[in-house]
Design an enzyme around this catalytic site. Structure first.
Site, PDB file in Angstrom:
ATOM      1  N   ASP A   1       0.844  -1.204   0.000  1.00 19.66           N
ATOM      2  CA  ASP A   1       0.000   0.000   0.000  1.00 19.66           C
ATOM      3  C   ASP A   1       0.877   1.250   0.000  1.00 19.66           C
ATOM      4  O   ASP A   1       1.548   1.545   0.977  1.00 19.66           O
ATOM      5  CB  ASP A   1      -0.879  -0.003   1.259  1.00 19.66           C
ATOM      6  CG  ASP A   1      -1.817   1.193   1.288  1.00 19.66           C
ATOM      7  OD1 ASP A   1      -2.941   1.065   0.760  1.00 19.66           O
ATOM      8  OD2 ASP A   1      -1.434   2.257   1.815  1.00 19.66           O
TER       9      ASP A   1
ATOM     10  N   TYR B   1       3.117   9.652  -0.410  1.00 20.85           N
ATOM     11  CA  TYR B   1       4.220   9.062   0.360  1.00 20.85           C
ATOM     12  C   TYR B   1       5.575   9.291  -0.323  1.00 20.85           C
ATOM     13  O   TYR B   1       6.613   9.048   0.280  1.00 20.85           O
ATOM     14  CB  TYR B   1       4.015   7.556   0.587  1.00 20.85           C
ATOM     15  CG  TYR B   1       2.714   7.174   1.249  1.00 20.85           C
ATOM     16  CD1 TYR B   1       1.896   8.129   1.867  1.00 20.85           C
ATOM     17  CD2 TYR B   1       2.277   5.853   1.262  1.00 20.85           C
ATOM     18  CE1 TYR B   1       0.709   7.775   2.458  1.00 20.85           C
ATOM     19  CE2 TYR B   1       1.069   5.490   1.859  1.00 20.85           C
ATOM     20  CZ  TYR B   1       0.286   6.458   2.447  1.00 20.85           C
ATOM     21  OH  TYR B   1      -0.904   6.102   3.029  1.00 20.85           O
TER      22      TYR B   1
ATOM     23  N   LYS C   1      -2.750   5.930  -4.409  1.00 18.54           N
ATOM     24  CA  LYS C   1      -3.868   6.852  -4.117  1.00 18.54           C
ATOM     25  C   LYS C   1      -3.626   8.209  -4.757  1.00 18.54           C
ATOM     26  O   LYS C   1      -2.473   8.639  -4.862  1.00 18.54           O
ATOM     27  CB  LYS C   1      -4.007   7.054  -2.590  1.00 18.54           C
ATOM     28  CG  LYS C   1      -3.908   5.757  -1.787  1.00 18.54           C
ATOM     29  CD  LYS C   1      -4.065   5.966  -0.295  1.00 18.54           C
ATOM     30  CE  LYS C   1      -3.739   4.694   0.467  1.00 18.54           C
ATOM     31  NZ  LYS C   1      -2.330   4.516   0.830  1.00 18.54           N
TER      32      LYS C   1
ATOM     33  N   HIS D   1      -7.628   9.468  -1.834  1.00 16.58           N
ATOM     34  CA  HIS D   1      -6.965   9.447  -0.528  1.00 16.58           C
ATOM     35  C   HIS D   1      -7.853  10.028   0.586  1.00 16.58           C
ATOM     36  O   HIS D   1      -7.945   9.475   1.668  1.00 16.58           O
ATOM     37  CB  HIS D   1      -5.634  10.218  -0.626  1.00 16.58           C
ATOM     38  CG  HIS D   1      -4.588   9.739   0.319  1.00 16.58           C
ATOM     39  ND1 HIS D   1      -3.257   9.652  -0.018  1.00 16.58           N
ATOM     40  CD2 HIS D   1      -4.666   9.317   1.611  1.00 16.58           C
ATOM     41  CE1 HIS D   1      -2.573   9.201   1.031  1.00 16.58           C
ATOM     42  NE2 HIS D   1      -3.397   8.998   2.026  1.00 16.58           N
TER      43      HIS D   1
END
Ligand SMILES: NC(=O)c1ccc[n+]([C@@H]2O[C@H](COP(=O)([O-])OP(=O)(O)OC[C@H]3O[C@@H](n4cnc5c(N)ncnc54)[C@H](OP(=O)(O)O)[C@@H]3O)[C@@H](O)[C@H]2O)c1
Length: 277
Positions: free
Chosen positions: A49, A54, A79, A112
């Site tokens: 994930d 990120y 996302k 998200h």
């Protein structure tokens, strides 16, 4: 759920998704994320994930490519971030994620957060990506019941997954019930409460009873609640520890003891009161 590390749940569109995987939020780009994902894959994890936010999609893609494991055996989630929401911007953000991951398709693409005034148009873009075969499944994250209802009132394609903050101190019973009723699979983020629940006396007591750590007790509780889990760790011993949860069952009585820990406490943002500026 059966009890193997590579077991799956079937999403409402027929796609099989592993119920156990690795989250890589706050895992540094470069060698840290490559090494972490490789350790997880070697341990048997088959769900990774990540998210554009990120900033480590390149390393996730590199670890997958060089793992020697066939692409179709690994399930990749990413996302679309808040500042990229809206129809056109989401399609562009998707292309950037694809480029960074360097993969031919994404297994699951999520919104998200439900950015007010934007998330419905973002969903339309996800539907386009799904219809074009670029993603195997589409879903949402941090959606409350009212967000899900609004989306389902407008669109025929409902989310396959809702990834939300979920752990013993925030067990989200109403949201889980709503999702189950509508065939939306719940996935827990911060399944370990960011590691802050591991000294809880009830969890430690149960750990002693089952010869497991508090982390393993929590993760097993999620699985027995039919919740997908993506614990994050950059520590190889913990990556392995978190996977040692397929050789025991919590009794109904002990599940209820963990349910009773809930105090509706968030460690992350509140989806209804987040500042999306
Ligand atoms: N959709 C969203 O908005 C959203 C938000 C947050 C997170 N997520 C996803 O959910 C994933 C997991 O959530 P999270 O990273 O917030 O929290 P988490 O998985 O609940 O906890 C991670 C923390 O616990 C520690 N830890 C992990 N296993 C442990 C063990 N066995 N014993 C002791 N400590 C342990 C980790 O430390 P070390 O790494 O130092 O070992 C890290 O500090 C993320 O990585 C991300 O993929 C999604």
């Amino acid at each position: 759920m059966d009890k193997t590390i590579n077991g799956t749940v079937t999403l409402h569109n027929g796609v099989k998704m592993p119920y156990f995987g690795l989250g890589v939020y706050k895992v540094d780009a470069g060698s840290q994320v490559v090494d972490t994902v490789k350790t997880a894959l070697e341990t048997g994890y088959r769900l990774i994930d990540t998210a554009a936010f990120y900033d480590n999609e390149e390393g996730v893609g590199e670890a997958i490519k060089t793992s020697g494991i066939p692409r179709e055996e690994i399930f990749v989630t990413t996302k679309v971030w808040n500042s990229d929401q809206g129809y056109d911007k989401t399609l562009q953000a998707f292309e950037r994620s694809m480029e960074k991951l360097n993969l031919d398709y994404i297994d699951l693409y999520l919104i998200h957060w439900a950015v007010p005034g934007k998330y419905l148009e973002t969903w339309r873009a996800l539907e386009t990506l799904y219809k074009d075969g670029r993603v195997k499944a589409i879903g949402v994250s941090n959606f409350q019941i009212h967000h899900l209802q609004t989306l389902m009132d407008k669109y025929s394609e409902k989310p396959t997954v809702n990834q939300v903050e979920l752990h013993p101190q925030l067990s989200q019973p109403e949201l889980r019930k709503f999702c189950q009723k509508h065939g939306i699979q719940v996935e827990a983020w911060s399944p370990l409460g960011r590691g802050r629940l591991l000294n809880h006396p009830v969890l430690n007591e149960l750990g002693e009873k089952y010869y497991k750590t508090a982390a393993q007790i929590i993760l097993r509780w999620h699985l027995q609640n039919n919740v997908i889990i993506i614990p994050k760790s950059v520590t190889p011993s913990r990556i392995r520890e978190n996977a040692q949860i397929f050789d025991f069952d919590l009794s109904q009585e002990d599940m209820a003891k963990i349910d009773a820990i809930n105090i509706n406490q968030r460690f992350g943002r509140d989806p209804d009161n987040a500042n999306f500026e």
